[in-house]
Enzyme design. Structure first.
Site, short mmCIF file in Angstrom:
data_model
loop_
_atom_site.label_atom_id
_atom_site.label_comp_id
_atom_site.label_asym_id
_atom_site.label_seq_id
_atom_site.Cartn_x
_atom_site.Cartn_y
_atom_site.Cartn_z
CB SER A 1 69.81 -71.40 -61.57
OG SER A 1 68.77 -72.19 -60.80
CE LYS A 2 67.48 -69.57 -69.20
NZ LYS A 2 67.93 -68.39 -71.13
NE ARG A 3 66.41 -76.38 -61.12
CZ ARG A 3 66.49 -75.85 -59.39
NH1 ARG A 3 65.11 -76.05 -59.59
NH2 ARG A 3 67.39 -75.22 -58.91
#
Ligand code: GLU
Length: 467
Positions: free
Chosen positions: A241-243
């Site tokens: 994910s972006k995180r």
């Protein structure tokens, strides 16, 4: 025939070049470049709603930063629509595809009935074997006559043998009723026309391969070698994910990772060559092979990335390192280096490059180069510039006026000076460091003096002594 290898990277320009895409591009690039082959780029821009020129530009920029050069011009898939249509019509003429006049409502009704009766809901068109004389004057799509029996077998270099029953595959649409070709057809026609021999891509395309093979077979075209690579997962093993770092590569550039370290790390992300972690591009090109690609998803590991980046900064040639630092400064909207600073930084790299993992760290350690006189010491450095230390600095300066400016000579002058005053050199180092860099942590005092030269060194000592 290794010289005939042709690979391609075929991104859809719907967003930035993310790390998974960059790795796919890298694998294709390494495979081709290691075999004297070609690495082609095709922009899959057939989805007009989602494709943007900005995304194409970001992808090109990302590839450029990573040093993944492609052969020839980037190809636009959309611009080849006529050719895709031609192949669909050719299949129609050969009787390997057919016109299907079923409406959406009829297809839905077929599915509903099949569901009710517990049969497969894959649509079976009543037009597959219809006599053309019965064709109405109505809109139609062109469908591929897919084999109804047997299996489609994908011999995948990563996934192994993957078998899909042909009863799982419907007669896919090749041309829509408005005459536009579907994406799946476009991919096959383009890969064939571009002479692609090896299709290396994410395993989210494995199912597509079965359908695409049907088109190759119908056209009598040789199949490419397939290698479907597992996705990249976050450090916790979950989908990226972006995180987790599912960022555009330009964000990695902005964080200051050197491109060579990035290439090394991405190559290791899902591919291995024995226990080798750190390697050069030349080694990667020589070693990269499809059978070194693992079957399970690789996990992002920023520690490892940084570690490799540090090693690549350490072995980089000064000139290319300097050029990359300038690129980094520009990419992060920092002021460009003046000619004088550039020269000084170039001269300082020898004492900086084995101490930094990423460019911001290197620049931080190069603070003595960037600083302008009079140097403002930070709080810790300030403590090293008390009255006694300042006195020592003014006493030292004349001894350096005529010293020859080599490391050995400087060491000798300093040691003699310290000894004469019953000081350990360590005692001297703090004030000198503070005077030269304004910091309490910096490269060695001698290295800084060599880089700065006599005039600037003495000027900084004087500033501190009188400060
Ligand atoms: N355009 C596809 C994507 O970006 C890749 C298709 C392919 O490699 O065949 O996922």
């Amino acid at each position: 025939m290794t010289s005939a290898v042709v690979t391609r990277f075929a991104p859809s320009p719907t967003g930035y070049l993310h790390i998974g895409g960059a790795r796919t591009a890298l694998f294709n690039w390494l495979y081709a470049r290691g075999r004297g082959g070609k690495f082609l780029l095709r922009i899959e821009d057939t989805d007009r709603e989602r494709s943007t020129p900005e995304a194409t530009a970001a992808i090109l920029k990302g590839l450029d930063w990573l040093g993944l050069d492609h052969d020839g011009k980037a190809i636009s898939q959309f611009e080849r629509a006529d050719r895709h249509r031609e192949v669909a019509l050719d299949l129609l003429a050969q009787g390997k595809a057919y016109k299907c006049f079923s409406t959406q409502d009829e297809i839905q009704a077929f599915r509903d009935a099949a569901k009710e009766e517990g049969r497969s809901t894959l649509f079976q068109s009543p037009w597959r074997d219809a006599d053309p004389s019965t064709h109405p004057d109505a809109p139609y799509v062109i469908r591929l006559k897919t084999a109804t029996e047997g299996q489609t077998i994908i011999e995948d270099e990563v996934q192994g043998t993957v078998k899909i029953g042909n009863d799982q595959l419907d007669d896919m649409v090749l041309l829509r009723s408005d005459g536009t070709p579907v994406y799946m057809l476009a991919v096959v026609v383009d890969d064939y026309d571009m002479g692609v021999t090896h299709v290396i891509r994410g395993d989210d395309h494995l199912n597509n391969a079965a359908r695409q093979m049907g088109i190759y077979t119908a056209m009598g075209w040789p199949l490419p070698v397939y290698a479907h690579i597992p996705l990249i997962h976050g450090p916790d093993g979950k989908k990226l994910s972006k995180r987790h770092g599912a960022l555009g590569v330009e964000e990695y550039q902005a964080m200051g990772y050197p491109a060579a370290g990035m290439r090394n790390y991405l190559a290791r992300l899902g591919w291995s060559h024995g226990d080798d972690e750190f390697f050069t591009d030349e080694q990667a090109k020589e070693w990269f092979d499809l059978n070194g690609i693992g079957k399970s998803p690789a996990r992002l590991d920023f520690k490892k990335l940084e570690n490799l980046c540090g090693q690549h900064i350490a072995i980089a040639e000064d000139a290319s390192l300097l050029a990359e630092i300038e690129e980094f400064l520009a990419a992060t909207n920092q002021p460009a280096l003046s000619d004088a600073k550039k020269e000084m930084l170039g001269n300082a790299l020898f004492c900086l490059k084995d101490r930094a993992k990423i460019f911001p760290e290197l620049i931080e350690k190069a603070a003595f180069v960037f600083a302008e006189r009079p140097i403002a010491p930070d709080e810790k450095a300030e403590k090293n510039l008390d009255t006694v230390s300042r006195g020592i600095l003014s006493e030292l300066t004349p001894h350096l006026q005529n010293a020859s400016w080599s490391r050995d000579a400087l060491e000798e002058v300093m040691n003699t000076f310290a000894e004469a005053r019953g000081l350990k050199f360590g005692k001297l180092a703090g004030p000198l460091r503070a005077a030269l860099s304004g910091r309490s942590v910096s490269p060695s005092v001698f290295d800084m003096m060599i880089v700065l030269g006599r005039e600037e060194t003495l000027a900084r000592f004087n500033d501190a002594a009188n400060g």
